[in-house]
Design an enzyme around this catalytic site. Structure first.
Site, PDB file in Angstrom:
ATOM      1  N   HIS A 136       6.697   2.753 -10.916  1.00  0.00           N
ATOM      2  CA  HIS A 136       6.058   2.950  -9.626  1.00  0.00           C
ATOM      3  C   HIS A 136       4.618   2.461  -9.606  1.00  0.00           C
ATOM      4  O   HIS A 136       3.863   2.763  -8.669  1.00  0.00           O
ATOM      5  CB  HIS A 136       6.100   4.434  -9.230  1.00  0.00           C
ATOM      6  CG  HIS A 136       6.258   4.664  -7.764  1.00  0.00           C
ATOM      7  ND1 HIS A 136       5.198   4.853  -6.916  1.00  0.00           N
ATOM      8  CD2 HIS A 136       7.355   4.708  -6.975  1.00  0.00           C
ATOM      9  CE1 HIS A 136       5.622   5.025  -5.682  1.00  0.00           C
ATOM     10  NE2 HIS A 136       6.927   4.945  -5.679  1.00  0.00           N
ATOM     11  N   ASP A 138       2.630  13.768  -3.743  1.00  0.00           N
ATOM     12  CA  ASP A 138       3.407  13.764  -2.497  1.00  0.00           C
ATOM     13  C   ASP A 138       4.851  13.314  -2.734  1.00  0.00           C
ATOM     14  O   ASP A 138       5.763  13.749  -2.040  1.00  0.00           O
ATOM     15  CB  ASP A 138       2.762  12.832  -1.472  1.00  0.00           C
ATOM     16  CG  ASP A 138       1.499  13.423  -0.876  1.00  0.00           C
ATOM     17  OD1 ASP A 138       1.288  14.645  -1.010  1.00  0.00           O
ATOM     18  OD2 ASP A 138       0.715  12.666  -0.265  1.00  0.00           O
ATOM     19  N   GLU A 152      -3.924  18.256   3.654  1.00  0.00           N
ATOM     20  CA  GLU A 152      -4.066  16.810   3.661  1.00  0.00           C
ATOM     21  C   GLU A 152      -4.446  16.361   5.065  1.00  0.00           C
ATOM     22  O   GLU A 152      -4.363  17.133   6.025  1.00  0.00           O
ATOM     23  CB  GLU A 152      -2.774  16.101   3.210  1.00  0.00           C
ATOM     24  CG  GLU A 152      -2.504  16.201   1.727  1.00  0.00           C
ATOM     25  CD  GLU A 152      -1.450  15.217   1.241  1.00  0.00           C
ATOM     26  OE1 GLU A 152      -1.037  14.344   2.034  1.00  0.00           O
ATOM     27  OE2 GLU A 152      -1.045  15.323   0.063  1.00  0.00           O
TER      28      GLU A 152
END
Length: 522
Positions: free
Chosen positions: A104, A171, A281
């Site tokens: 990733h 997240d 957030e």
């Protein structure tokens, strides 16, 4: 009478090499790797075929395309990885090694051109990895010993069986423990608990010398703090002891919209200064960044109303908070939330509330991923830019970037994140680098694009960085990669000398994680 001919030693060597060539898939052994590597027990788990090496030279970013690795190791045990690292370390001309989790990274950080990539996920296919073990300990408190190859979604599912869960998240949960701890691991819980690297008790780390070392704040602490946020430069995390707490059953999830940045940021900073919330957030929407994106959680019925607000104002800001609760607190949670949010200045009529399970909230991004995968829009270029911005400069950043640079581009972009963190929740002894202010903001410009139109977005990122430099905004980049030693020295600032010394101590031959381009170029 015929004479017997002795078999030459060279013939025997050739026969052995042919045998090992067959065992690695009828592929020619790469010249850049020593032939002696084929004599190790791990030879049968090394692949040099194009399918394996091509896969190991791709990542989530889809932005860089360096030469493939020479080989890919699919380890069946931690000892396999140690054997590979030791072999390289003991050679006069060592080859580079990179540990790869979910791939990733954004710009080739987990690649090893002409070296060997270790597919850490392969440890999931055997019983010799660290796995996930949950413990309740009267001294430590509750914790989970987790293999570096494990994903956070697996940790969540395993710990919930014991009524527990980690305190700090990212997240997106389909990332490996080793990957996020090598960076920082941030999300909406960071203002309260700190990043994931602030919530680790102990680790097993395989250094660049091939030594497997157990480390903590009190034992081998120099290695412990080096590896946390260390970008893979000092060792491969094979096990981490993660802090746990009692898991709530459900969450109240609230989103509030603003049309003024100073009001929005002031309310964010107020909320992180008081006790009570479990997550905070913020994000923003504009004409070219729809509220209906892969990270969005608005009901589709609200899209027209929100889009109308965006058209009217050009840009709107969204403050997102969560309050955890369970059966014992279910009758008081609404009242507590009302008290916590009292005095905020969001737009009347633009408050959206959901009541969902803990798992559905923590795994909220996954549904967006599945939707994009179904449309063939997940495995595309991601020219992301992640920054830490000092609080003193966030208003200038809003004016120069959010309101000026971002709206210029004529293609669908986003999502965009912006929310505050507290410096004293980070341990300065780690390798992670953050702005030198008590409060700073994380900004995520999370672009995705088609295969052929990512360059305008990348150029926009460069424009943002140029603006910050010209305006004197002392940002720190997160999840990025520089290409020169001078840039890395500027990035680490006062930490550079310590970082360099730790490299000399734990990976003196500069074997590990070459894709970061800190001490060696790809």
């Amino acid at each position: 009478m015929a004479k017997s001919c002795p078999i030459s030693s060279s013939f025997i060597i050739i026969s052995v090499l042919i045998h090992f060539t067959l065992s690695i898939g009828l592929r020619r052994w790469p010249d850049v790797l020593p032939y002696e590597l084929q004599s190790l027990d791990i030879a049968s788990r090394l692949r040099v075929d194009p399918d394996a090496t091509r896969m190991a030279s791709r990542d989530f970013g889809r932005l860089v395309h360096p030469p493939n690795p020479a080989a890919v190791l699919y380890p069946s045990s931690i000892e396999d990885i140690a054997s590979l690292v030791k072999f390289s370390y003991n050679r006069s001309s060592p080859f580079s090694i990179a540990a790869r989790g979910q791939g990733h990274s954004l710009r080739g950080q987990a690649m090893a051109s002409h070296g060997v990539v270790v597919e850490m996920r392969s440890l999931n296919n055997c019983s010799c990895g660290s796995g996930i073990r949950v413990t309740k300990n009267p001294i430590w408190g509750s914790y989970a010993d987790v293999g570096g190859e494990q994903q956070w979604i697996d940790v969540l599912q395993a710990t919930l069986k014991h009524g527990l869960a980690p305190v700090s998240w990212t997240d997106y949960l389909y990332l490996t423990i080793g990957g996020t701890l090598s960076n920082a691991g941030i999300s909406g819980q960071t203002f309260r608990h700190g990043p994931q690297i602030s919530n680790v008790y102990e680790m097993d780390v395989l250094t660049g010398k091939g030594e497997l070392v157990t480390c903590s704040k009190d034992t081998n602490s120099e290695l412990f703090f080096a590896v946390l946020g260390g970008l893979g430069q000092f060792g491969i995390i094979t096990r981490a002891r993660i802090a746990l707490e009692p898991a709530p059953e459900r969450v109240k999830w609230i989103q509030m919209l603003y049309d003024d940045f100073s009001t929005f940021s002031r309310d964010q900073e107020h909320l992180i200064s008081i006790n009570g919330l479990d997550y905070l957030e913020g994000s923003l929407f504009m004409q070219n960044s729809s509220p209906n994106n892969w990270r969005s959680s608005f009901s589709p019925s609200e899209y027209p109303r929100i889009s109308s607000l965006i058209s009217k104002n050009g840009i709107i800001y969204c403050l997102e908070v969560v309050k955890n609760y369970d059966e014992l607190t279910s009758h008081t949670v609404d009242e507590e939330l009302q008290e916590l949010l009292k005095g905020l200045n969001f737009l009347p009529g633009f408050v959206f509330t959901k009541d969902v399970s803990l798992v559905d909230f923590l795994n909220r991004v996954h549904s967006g991923e599945l939707n994009l995968r179904a449309k063939g829009l997940w495995d595309v270029p991601h020219p992301w830019l992640n920054l830490f911005v000092p609080r003193s400069s966030i208003s200038d950043f809003n004016s120069g970037v959010f309101r000026d640079i971002l709206p210029k581009i004529n293609q669908t972009t986003g999502p965009f994140l912006v929310y505050p963190m507290i410096r004293n929740k980070w341990d300065d002894r780690t390798s992670a680098v953050i702005p030198d202010e008590d409060i700073f903001y994380t900004v995520g410009v999370l672009h995705s694009s088609g295969a052929d139109d990512w360059e305008p977005l990348e150029n926009q990122n460069k424009e943002i960085l140029k603006f910050c430099d010209k305006a004197g905004i002392k940002i720190k980049r997160y999840l990025s990669r520089y290409t020169t030693k001078e840039d890395w020295m500027n990035h680490f600032g006062p930490k550079w000398r310590t970082f360099e010394d730790r490299k000399a101590q734990f990976d003196p031959k500069m074997i590990l994680s070459p894709g970061q381009q800190i001490f060696n170029s790809v």
